[in-house]
Design an enzyme around this catalytic site. Structure first.
Site, PDB file in Angstrom:
ATOM      1  N   LYS A   1      39.388  35.576  24.233  1.00 18.76           N
ATOM      2  CA  LYS A   1      39.631  37.184  23.489  1.00 18.76           C
ATOM      3  C   LYS A   1      39.229  35.909  21.689  1.00 18.76           C
ATOM      4  O   LYS A   1      38.323  35.511  21.568  1.00 18.76           O
ATOM      5  CB  LYS A   1      41.506  35.915  23.257  1.00 18.76           C
ATOM      6  CG  LYS A   1      42.231  36.634  24.985  1.00 18.76           C
ATOM      7  CD  LYS A   1      43.473  36.414  24.355  1.00 18.76           C
ATOM      8  CE  LYS A   1      43.995  36.898  25.879  1.00 18.76           C
ATOM      9  NZ  LYS A   1      43.897  38.001  26.510  1.00 18.76           N
TER      10      LYS A   1
ATOM     11  N   ARG B   1      46.445  39.779  36.940  1.00 16.46           N
ATOM     12  CA  ARG B   1      46.938  40.900  37.895  1.00 16.46           C
ATOM     13  C   ARG B   1      46.232  39.501  39.044  1.00 16.46           C
ATOM     14  O   ARG B   1      46.390  39.974  40.465  1.00 16.46           O
ATOM     15  CB  ARG B   1      45.764  42.158  37.408  1.00 16.46           C
ATOM     16  CG  ARG B   1      44.817  42.171  37.881  1.00 16.46           C
ATOM     17  CD  ARG B   1      44.292  43.598  36.789  1.00 16.46           C
ATOM     18  NE  ARG B   1      44.883  43.238  35.607  1.00 16.46           N
ATOM     19  CZ  ARG B   1      44.360  44.477  34.590  1.00 16.46           C
ATOM     20  NH1 ARG B   1      43.578  45.184  35.348  1.00 16.46           N
ATOM     21  NH2 ARG B   1      44.686  44.234  33.952  1.00 16.46           N
TER      22      ARG B   1
END
Length: 508
Positions: free
Chosen positions: A283, A357
């Site tokens: 990130k 997920r």
């Protein structure tokens, strides 16, 4: 030498008590807080104001006029006094006295009374039970604070709140206890999300879940990395592979009093990424700063599970929290890796920053196969796209069953934790396909919908709801009951649903 990672003692929420007396009849309070209602000809003062003005020799209506007060929710007018009875009078705007307005009034009052010993207030005396609960929850959560200072917290919540002017005070005990449970669950979730990740690794969070769950009378099971490997939880293991602290899976079981074989079961799955660097698809620095709270979905499930008995939840609930740190190391999962989830389904990893997920999929597959619930709900800070779609104050959800969606909408209206249903558009389902595996973990735009479709494949044929609150996981500033920092979103919403008389009405 003391462990530098040891969390220092934290502040506690205010204590609450009920009283039929008016503020001037209650001794020893530092502050009196009186409600102000909007009126056609100017604001009106609520119960106890006339007696307080006479006792103190203060023109409270004049103070409102001087401040040009309107009585809108959360508006405060402070009146210092010189008296043996009290030091400060606070006039609190309560708007239309709705639960939302009283929640905001409580939060505003709590912020104004930091470091005060006690307050007696008649705000709750103008409200039915549901609005009384909202005022208590707002006062609790508006008081929240977290610190890691060497000299202690910079400020503390007001110590004691007496809800005065209630002639039926003894009949309100149950409503007060429920309100404290709701506010306490929000406080606990917010606290867990606020703890820095140099302490909060998967092992620490799992131990917190164990302690919290067992104290609430729940059965708690923890999977370590060896058991995760032996039983095939490939998604959790892959996400946690690059970290020096191995992953965990926590199961918490709640059974209501009087449960039978016919009592339905709800499974709650909460994302527990204790820190998210993005992995090898790292990130940007600004996006990483708040990632200690990427386990907020897991915190919401832990806090909810611990309060189910307090709200008399009538159904079985199994909470599952997969915990991992998405770190960077020689053993980190790579773009292009294929992982095998619990139950055998495979995923091609095309973006290591779409890790939530992957752990959620394992826990959902386990829930479907082993828990065999009647309803499955997953809770996660999953996609930044949700913030683009809904802004900062509303969470999004997807549901496979209209009846379940209706129950959630009702719980949102009751709790004040706002949600908006988004569509599971069939045209986008094909985007999660992979040429080498059963699915691609980062199928691209529209990202919130494709992420929901990825998880949908692990929901079986159950009524299923996916709550993505990345849009409401962080408060940039104090606003209403939200304090700057991690919001701890979710427990009030889930408890309003699960604590209703029939949470699965119209669903099963």
């Amino acid at each position: 030498m003391a462990d530098s990672r040891l969390l220092p003692p934290q502040v506690s929420p205010p204590e609450f008590a009920l009283s039929p007396a008016l503020p001037h009849q209650v001794g020893g309070a530092e502050v009196w807080a009186l409600p102000v209602l909007p009126g056609d000809d100017g604001p009106l003062l609520g119960p106890g104001a006339d007696e307080a003005a006479e006792r103190l020799g203060v023109d409270l209506l004049g103070a409102l006029e001087s401040a040009r007060a309107t009585g809108r929710a959360g508006e405060l007018v402070t009146v210092p006094v010189v008296s043996d009875d009290v030091r400060l009078v606070v006039l609190v705007g309560v708007g239309d006295q709705s639960p939302t307005d009283l929640r905001r009034a409580g939060a505003s009052l709590a912020r104004a009374l930091k470091d005060r010993a006690s307050v007696v207030t008649t705000v709750a005396s103008i409200a039915p039970d549901e609005a009384l609960a909202a005022f208590v929850v707002g006062t609790m959560l508006g008081s929240f604070g977290f610190h890691w200072r060497s000299d202690g917290p910079a400020e503390r919540p007001v110590g004691r709140v007496v809800l005065a002017g209630l002639p039926d005070a003894e009949e309100r005990d149950e409503a007060l206890a429920r309100a404290i449970a709701l506010g306490g669950a929000g406080w606990r979730s917010r606290m867990l999300a606020s703890v820095p990740s140099n302490l909060k690794n998967p092992g620490w969070l799992a131990e917190q879940a164990r302690e919290i769950g067992e104290a609430a009378g729940l059965e708690v099971t923890v999977w370590d990395e060896e058991r995760l490997a032996a039983e095939g939880f490939g998604g959790i293991l892959a996400v946690g592979a690059g970290s020096a602290t191995p992953p965990r899976l926590v199961r918490m079981d709640y059974t209501p009093h009087g449960a039978s074989r016919r009592t339905p079961t709800v499974a709650l799955v909460g994302k527990g990424i204790t820190f998210d660097t993005g992995g090898l698809d790292i990130k940007p620095p600004d996006n990483m700063l708040t990632m200690k709270r990427d386990m907020s979905g897991g915190a919401a499930v832990i806090a909810t599970m611990a309060a189910l008995r307090d709200v008399d939840c009538p159904v079985r609930v199994v909470g599952l929290v997969p915990m991992a740190e998405n770190a960077i190391g020689g053993s980190s999962m790579r773009p292009g890796d294929v992982i095998r989830h619990y139950g055998g389904r495979t995923t091609e990893v095309t973006n290591t920053d779409a890790e939530g997920r992957l752990v959620m999929a394992d826990a959902m597959a386990y829930a479907v196969r082993e828990v065999e619930p009647d309803v499955l709900v997953d809770v996660a800070t999953l996609t930044g796209a949700m913030k683009v779609a809904l802004g900062l104050n509303t969470a999004g959800y997807f549901a496979s069953h209209d009846g379940l969606a209706a129950r959630f909408d009702a719980a949102s209206a009751e709790s004040g934790e706002l949600v908006w249903r988004l569509p599971l558009v069939d045209d986008y389902r094909e985007r999660i396909t992979s040429k080498v595996a059963d699915a691609d973990n980062s199928a691209g735009s529209p990202m919130a919908i494709t992420a929901a479709h990825f998880l949908e494949a692990f929901s079986g044929d159950l009524p299923w709801l996916h709550l993505d609150f990345a849009s409401h996981a962080e408060a940039p500033a104090d606003r209403h009951e939200w304090t700057q920092g991690p919001t701890g979103f979710g427990p009030r919403l889930l408890l309003a649903w699960l604590g209703s008389d029939d949470p699965l009405e119209g669903v099963v």
